[in-house]
Design an enzyme around this catalytic site. Structure first.
Site, PDB file in Angstrom:
ATOM      1  N   THR A  84     -16.502   1.112   2.649  1.00  0.00           N
ATOM      2  CA  THR A  84     -15.074   1.274   2.970  1.00  0.00           C
ATOM      3  C   THR A  84     -14.794   2.778   3.039  1.00  0.00           C
ATOM      4  OG1 THR A  84     -14.219   1.553   0.720  1.00  0.00           O
ATOM      5  CG2 THR A  84     -14.538  -0.735   1.469  1.00  0.00           C
ATOM      6  N   LYS A 125     -11.913   2.254 -15.020  1.00  0.00           N
ATOM      7  CA  LYS A 125     -12.516   0.951 -14.703  1.00  0.00           C
ATOM      8  C   LYS A 125     -13.056   0.271 -15.966  1.00  0.00           C
ATOM      9  CE  LYS A 125     -11.774   1.077 -10.177  1.00  0.00           C
ATOM     10  NZ  LYS A 125     -10.773   0.220  -9.535  1.00  0.00           N
ATOM     11  N   ASP A 183       0.861  -1.193   0.000  1.00  0.00           N
ATOM     12  CA  ASP A 183       0.000   0.000   0.000  1.00  0.00           C
ATOM     13  C   ASP A 183       0.892   1.236   0.000  1.00  0.00           C
ATOM     14  OD1 ASP A 183      -3.275   0.243   1.003  1.00  0.00           O
ATOM     15  OD2 ASP A 183      -2.058   2.077   0.878  1.00  0.00           O
ATOM     16  N   TYR A 236     -12.432   7.965 -13.292  1.00  0.00           N
ATOM     17  CA  TYR A 236     -12.616   6.675 -12.599  1.00  0.00           C
ATOM     18  C   TYR A 236     -13.405   5.719 -13.503  1.00  0.00           C
ATOM     19  CZ  TYR A 236     -13.762   3.533  -8.648  1.00  0.00           C
ATOM     20  OH  TYR A 236     -13.899   2.448  -7.815  1.00  0.00           O
ATOM     21  N   ILE A 283     -19.343  -0.359  -1.831  1.00  0.00           N
ATOM     22  CA  ILE A 283     -18.939  -1.218  -0.713  1.00  0.00           C
ATOM     23  C   ILE A 283     -18.557  -0.313   0.453  1.00  0.00           C
ATOM     24  CG2 ILE A 283     -17.345  -3.049   0.021  1.00  0.00           C
ATOM     25  CD1 ILE A 283     -19.103  -3.829  -2.427  1.00  0.00           C
ATOM     26  N   ASN A 343      -5.647  -4.302  -6.625  1.00  0.00           N
ATOM     27  CA  ASN A 343      -6.816  -3.762  -5.934  1.00  0.00           C
ATOM     28  C   ASN A 343      -6.685  -2.271  -5.613  1.00  0.00           C
ATOM     29  OD1 ASN A 343      -9.152  -3.906  -3.808  1.00  0.00           O
ATOM     30  ND2 ASN A 343      -7.344  -3.275  -2.616  1.00  0.00           N
TER      31      ASN A 343
HETATM   32  N1  LIG Z   1     -15.725   0.887  -1.989  1.00  0.00           N
HETATM   33  C1  LIG Z   1     -16.416   0.841  -3.101  1.00  0.00           C
HETATM   34  O1  LIG Z   1     -17.580   1.238  -3.138  1.00  0.00           O
HETATM   35  C2  LIG Z   1     -15.806   0.287  -4.368  1.00  0.00           C
HETATM   36  C3  LIG Z   1     -16.683  -0.011  -5.429  1.00  0.00           C
HETATM   37  C4  LIG Z   1     -16.147  -0.520  -6.600  1.00  0.00           C
HETATM   38  C5  LIG Z   1     -14.789  -0.718  -6.723  1.00  0.00           C
HETATM   39  N2  LIG Z   1     -13.974  -0.414  -5.683  1.00  0.00           N
HETATM   40  C6  LIG Z   1     -12.560  -0.624  -5.889  1.00  0.00           C
HETATM   41  O2  LIG Z   1     -12.070  -1.469  -4.883  1.00  0.00           O
HETATM   42  C7  LIG Z   1     -10.682  -1.206  -4.683  1.00  0.00           C
HETATM   43  C8  LIG Z   1     -10.412  -1.054  -3.187  1.00  0.00           C
HETATM   44  O3  LIG Z   1     -11.130   0.076  -2.735  1.00  0.00           O
HETATM   45  P1  LIG Z   1     -11.660   0.240  -1.236  1.00  0.00           P
HETATM   46  O4  LIG Z   1     -13.105   0.527  -1.340  1.00  0.00           O
HETATM   47  O5  LIG Z   1     -11.203  -0.885  -0.405  1.00  0.00           O
HETATM   48  O6  LIG Z   1     -10.955   1.610  -0.868  1.00  0.00           O
HETATM   49  P2  LIG Z   1      -9.991   2.035   0.337  1.00  0.00           P
HETATM   50  O7  LIG Z   1      -9.785   3.496   0.135  1.00  0.00           O
HETATM   51  O8  LIG Z   1     -10.513   1.533   1.630  1.00  0.00           O
HETATM   52  O9  LIG Z   1      -8.654   1.244   0.005  1.00  0.00           O
HETATM   53  C9  LIG Z   1      -7.859   1.564  -1.104  1.00  0.00           C
HETATM   54  C10 LIG Z   1      -6.415   1.398  -0.703  1.00  0.00           C
HETATM   55  O10 LIG Z   1      -5.608   1.692  -1.859  1.00  0.00           O
HETATM   56  C11 LIG Z   1      -4.485   2.423  -1.418  1.00  0.00           C
HETATM   57  N3  LIG Z   1      -3.921   3.191  -2.513  1.00  0.00           N
HETATM   58  C12 LIG Z   1      -4.363   4.343  -3.073  1.00  0.00           C
HETATM   59  N4  LIG Z   1      -3.534   4.761  -4.022  1.00  0.00           N
HETATM   60  C13 LIG Z   1      -2.516   3.857  -4.072  1.00  0.00           C
HETATM   61  C14 LIG Z   1      -1.350   3.754  -4.858  1.00  0.00           C
HETATM   62  N5  LIG Z   1      -1.012   4.678  -5.774  1.00  0.00           N
HETATM   63  N6  LIG Z   1      -0.532   2.684  -4.658  1.00  0.00           N
HETATM   64  C15 LIG Z   1      -0.826   1.760  -3.705  1.00  0.00           C
HETATM   65  N7  LIG Z   1      -1.915   1.823  -2.915  1.00  0.00           N
HETATM   66  C16 LIG Z   1      -2.761   2.858  -3.112  1.00  0.00           C
HETATM   67  C17 LIG Z   1      -5.017   3.320  -0.303  1.00  0.00           C
HETATM   68  O11 LIG Z   1      -3.963   3.805   0.533  1.00  0.00           O
HETATM   69  C18 LIG Z   1      -5.972   2.387   0.409  1.00  0.00           C
HETATM   70  O12 LIG Z   1      -5.334   1.687   1.462  1.00  0.00           O
HETATM   71  C19 LIG Z   1     -10.355   0.036  -5.509  1.00  0.00           C
HETATM   72  O13 LIG Z   1      -9.764  -0.352  -6.731  1.00  0.00           O
HETATM   73  C20 LIG Z   1     -11.716   0.639  -5.766  1.00  0.00           C
HETATM   74  O14 LIG Z   1     -11.747   1.414  -6.933  1.00  0.00           O
HETATM   75  C21 LIG Z   1     -14.442   0.073  -4.499  1.00  0.00           C
END
Ligand SMILES: NC(=O)c1ccc[n+]([C@@H]2O[C@H](COP(=O)([O-])OP(=O)(O)OC[C@H]3O[C@@H](n4cnc5c(N)ncnc54)[C@H](O)[C@@H]3O)[C@@H](O)[C@H]2O)c1
Length: 246
Positions: A192, A161, A37, A157, A190, A90
């Protein structure tokens, strides 16, 4: 015997949300997990919780948009754990709903760099390692329902995606002959930190009547990484509470 005994997994963005949950679950099922991360403190916290539960994990402070950092992550993981079987691309960032005619190129670029180019770099160097190790690896890209439909105020975004779905198909086709699979997951909203403050507004978009939880996505990620999914390569699977069925 657990599903991931003796397997080595890299989880990018593993310091929070979906990645943190999936990293803990992989470790609980026997995998050795590299939690990467850009927020090293977050990654270290997840590693500490895995080790506290008797699992094996190592933290990396990795910016997925930086190729040297990805090389260090992949080589460091192989060195620490003696192999590599799965990478979950991720890591992701959202974007502010700035009107498109006021949006800066650097804001656009950052979202593309992390969400799309980061997955390319992870897949590239994992594939190199899988080939060198002669192991049938798995690449899992975390996309979104916004890889299938649009969302007002999130053009970069949504573009990143959507791009991931095509990248996943092309990568699957190229790597199939090496026994390497490439698949994706497309979650709806989700619970988060990524969607903090948006929960009430987006809840009604989910026919199932609730937001997703990280576990809803990691259940699918673990299945796709497992031998039970050995015939699956190319598609990106929705986990969306009916969001895109409407
Ligand atoms: N939460 C949602 O609603 C949702 C919906 C669809 C897709 N997603 C996708 O799921 C994945 C995880 O998201 P999440 O909801 O757990 O978010 P989150 O913000 O809780 O976690 C994302 C993590 O990615 C890390 N990160 C950001 N930029 C980075 C980089 N340049 N290099 C390494 N790490 C980096 C952040 O520090 C964080 O720990 C993402 O790809 C997000 O787009 C999330």
């Amino acid at each position: 015997m657990s599903r991931f005994d003796s397997k080595v997994v890299i989880m990018t963005g593993g310091g929070s949300g979906i990645g943190a949950d999936a990293a803990r679950r992989f470790a609980a099922e026997g995998a050795k997990v590299a939690v990467a991360d850009v927020n090293l403190e977050g990654a270290q916290g997840v590693v500490d919780s895995i080790r506290g539960a008797g699992g094996k994990a190592i933290a990396f402070g990795t910016n997925v948009a930086d190729e040297d950092a990805i090389i260090e992550l992949v080589e460091g993981t192989v060195e620490a754990f003696g192999g590599l079987d799965v990478i979950v691309n991720n890591a992701g960032v959202g974007e502010d709903p700035t009107p498109i005619d006021e949006r800066s190129l650097s804001d656009w670029q950052k979202v593309i760099d992390v969400n799309l180019t980061g997955a390319f770099l992870g897949a590239k160097h994992a594939a190199k390692a899988f080939k060198a190790l002669e192991r049938p690896g798995v690449i899992i890209n975390v996309a979104s329902i916004l890889g299938v439909v649009g969302f007002k105020g999130a053009p970069a975004y949504t573009a990143a995606k959507h791009g991931l779905l095509g990248f996943t198909k092309a990568t699957a086709l190229e790597l199939a002959e090496f026994g390497i699979r490439c698949v994706g997951v497309s979650p709806a909203f989700i619970r988060t930190p990524l969607i903090e403050g948006m929960e009430d507004a987006v809840l009604p978009l989910h026919p199932i009547g609730r937001l997703g939880e990280p576990k809803d996505v990691s259940d699918l990620i673990l299945f796709l990484a497992s031998d039970e999914a050995s015939f699956l390569t190319g598609p990106t699977y929705l986990v969306d509470g009916g969001y895109t069925a409407q």
